[in-house]
Design an enzyme around this catalytic site. Sequence first.
Site, PDB file in Angstrom:
ATOM      1  CG  ASP A   1      48.881 -49.843  51.852  1.00 55.53           C
ATOM      2  OD1 ASP A   1      50.123 -49.833  51.761  1.00 55.53           O
ATOM      3  OD2 ASP A   1      48.235 -50.810  52.300  1.00 55.53           O
TER       4      ASP A   1
ATOM      5  CD  GLU B   1      54.667 -49.578  47.772  1.00 56.96           C
ATOM      6  OE1 GLU B   1      54.582 -49.148  48.928  1.00 56.96           O
ATOM      7  OE2 GLU B   1      53.770 -50.277  47.236  1.00 56.96           O
TER       8      GLU B   1
ATOM      9  CG  ASP C   1      52.969 -55.560  54.078  1.00 54.98           C
ATOM     10  OD1 ASP C   1      52.419 -54.674  54.753  1.00 54.98           O
ATOM     11  OD2 ASP C   1      52.578 -55.889  52.943  1.00 54.98           O
TER      12      ASP C   1
END
Length: 780
Positions: free
Chosen positions: A434, A437, A501
């Site tokens: 995950d 970024e 998400d």
Amino acid sequence: MKFTEGMWLLREGIRIDWMSNVERLNVDKDTVNLLLNKFQRHRGDTLNSSTVSARVTSPLEGIIGVKLVHWAGGLDNGPHYELNTSAGHTEITHEKGKNLKYTSGRLELDINIAPNELAFTFTTGADGQDKRKKLTGHSFRSIGYVGDSTTPKSQLSDGIFYERQGYTLAELDLSVGEKLYGLGERFGPFVKNGQSVNIWNEDGGTSSELAYKNIPFYISSNGYGVFVNHPGKVSLELQSERTTRVNVSVEGEELEYFVIEGKNPKEILKRWTDLTGKPALVPAWSYGLWLTTSFTTNYSERTVTGFLDGFKDRNLPLSVFHFDCFWMKSYQWCDFEFDADMFPDAAGYLARLKERGLKLSIWINPYVGQASPLFEIGKREGYFIKRIDGSVWQWDLWQAGMAVVDFTNPAACSWYTGHLKRLMDLGIDTFKTDFAERIPFKNITYHDGSDPARMHNYYALLYNKVVYETMTSISGKSNSLLFARSTSVGGQKYPVHWGGDCESTYEAMAESLRGGLSLGLAGYIFWASDIGGFEGTPPPALYKRWVQFGLLSSHSRLHGSSSFRVPWIYGEDCSDVLRDCVKRKISLTPYLLAEALNGHRSGTPLMRPMFMEFPEDLNTYPLDTQYMFGSNLLVAPVFSDEGIVTFYVPRTPEEEGRKQWISWFDHGKKYEGGRWYTETHGFDTLPILIRPGSVTPINYKLEKPEGNPLDGLEILVNGSIDKEVEIEIVDPETTHKVLKVMTVSERETENGVEVIARLDGVDGNENSVKVNWVGHGVTK
């Protein structure tokens, strides 16, 4: 980035030095070097103005690159994308004072070198043909160096002048009606014309213009793709500044792009993945259903066990169970240790889960919170990204006082992967990689001296590569995969990726599909979404519709944020829908494995836009609410409670023989190509159409994707077969390997025409494969 105010004016503080002339050129084997300058009236115009050097190369046949450089004195600290190259496939012809032709395969770059008439024209055409088709190029005022005096940099004294912030600018021509696609996983309009796009990874969810997976590569409906070879921020104005151009700009002194020619979108993707790397394959078990703990939910051993028992009691096939963030103690992500309060015997518990036949996934990120016991170790050993003064870069967004692992440091990589290997020893099969970024890009330093701004996007690639290669070193390539959120150019070599998400709405379901289709146009052949949506709690109808869609994606995961995604909490009928969808997908495993192997070779994704499969049908180019699942199956997800769905059935060459599309659920229901249809579906069906003339291998006896595909193998044949068809039956234990090749053909018998299927190595046993022949003839 926009620099102009309409056709005539520049924005405040902007100056553009446009290149209009070739001052000189040099040809050296496979390379052409040109010195470009502004419009030349007399020798005095060579003074007090910019020049841009242009270097023309061809890394692979059918690909031509142009590198533009203003100042060449800068430091090259990297990083650079890994590109594959070859030599000896170019031809250069030069007519002095007039033009230069640079040819690579069918692709040709024609450079007008006549005084003050600079132009680049990329064309394509078959060998020996005089008439060539223009793809793109540079026309009047389309190569320039931009200076901006309004930026903070311009306020700093540099020598005797104030310095402008510089940008290198290239504007590429567009033709009438040309459509643009791609640029990574983007959730806005599928056709990119009219958009302003920044290639800059951000954690922005699926309902914004930001993207987790930015790829500076777009595909045109005009028969080419463009790759901007720059790992930092790339700004593109796609008919949003000049309505006849794509304006590409990067901060700094150089810009390189490649034009990739192809007869169709698939050929462009093949060449793109020849250049940047072929997508890796994944284990067969990963195609099954994944269930997670969700994100912020309260869970323990008892919770997980209850979910798994519920799946077993309801006969719901489950392949993978995933532990999300809170398998570790809060504030300590990542310390790679199970929270002992929730999992007092983690090793024993994982072993018991493995006894259920499950594969296990676990959440990680590339950050270390200050409360983690690993923070002090990383600080002491220099394993984190640092500020210029040598201190650890930290902030409180996400994890309090968190640091970022520096994957340019080999020792930091070994330290990080050592914890992964320990988890794999406990029975963990895969990792959800995950984040990655929000990577700092100013006033920091990397171990290897990499440019922080160029590392911002590239960091995700390093992170996923380190984790993926750790897995392959232990489990081998055929049994390794990630579940990654961020990526950059070349990330298709480290699958799988999911959409991030999304909200629990039909709109988010649709935008997720757009993102997945866009990402597939960068050679990412595997993709998933959070079934039911991530944010919020889905209504039962939405849950069931998303289950249908999610189980017709390459990978299928039930995952949420603050609520669980086990089906029975939304109603027992949700369990029934899930069961049917999972079993259907498992039965398609022979088909999916064959399509994935083809994607590994060619870069063609499993979920593909309609225009990729049917480029001759112009009606397919704007379609973004339906897709082809492999070569044979058209899928139109339902985006409403009421079940009303409108979809387009494309024309196919096969229909010339009066063949028709048919429904997966009702083989007597036929569809004509070139028409729109509106239908109403309950929760037990959706539009799944079988392509005319197709042969689809299936196996209804399979109970899990990694089962024996030969035991119970059958084929679904729609219509007559004009020629012999070969179908590869892939080994589910080693997905790179073909177990058998099945030959399918028609033959005349006393009772008429029938379809037969033969497996190589099975002497004379034509009945070893059941044939379900629909749309024509008899069933055998």
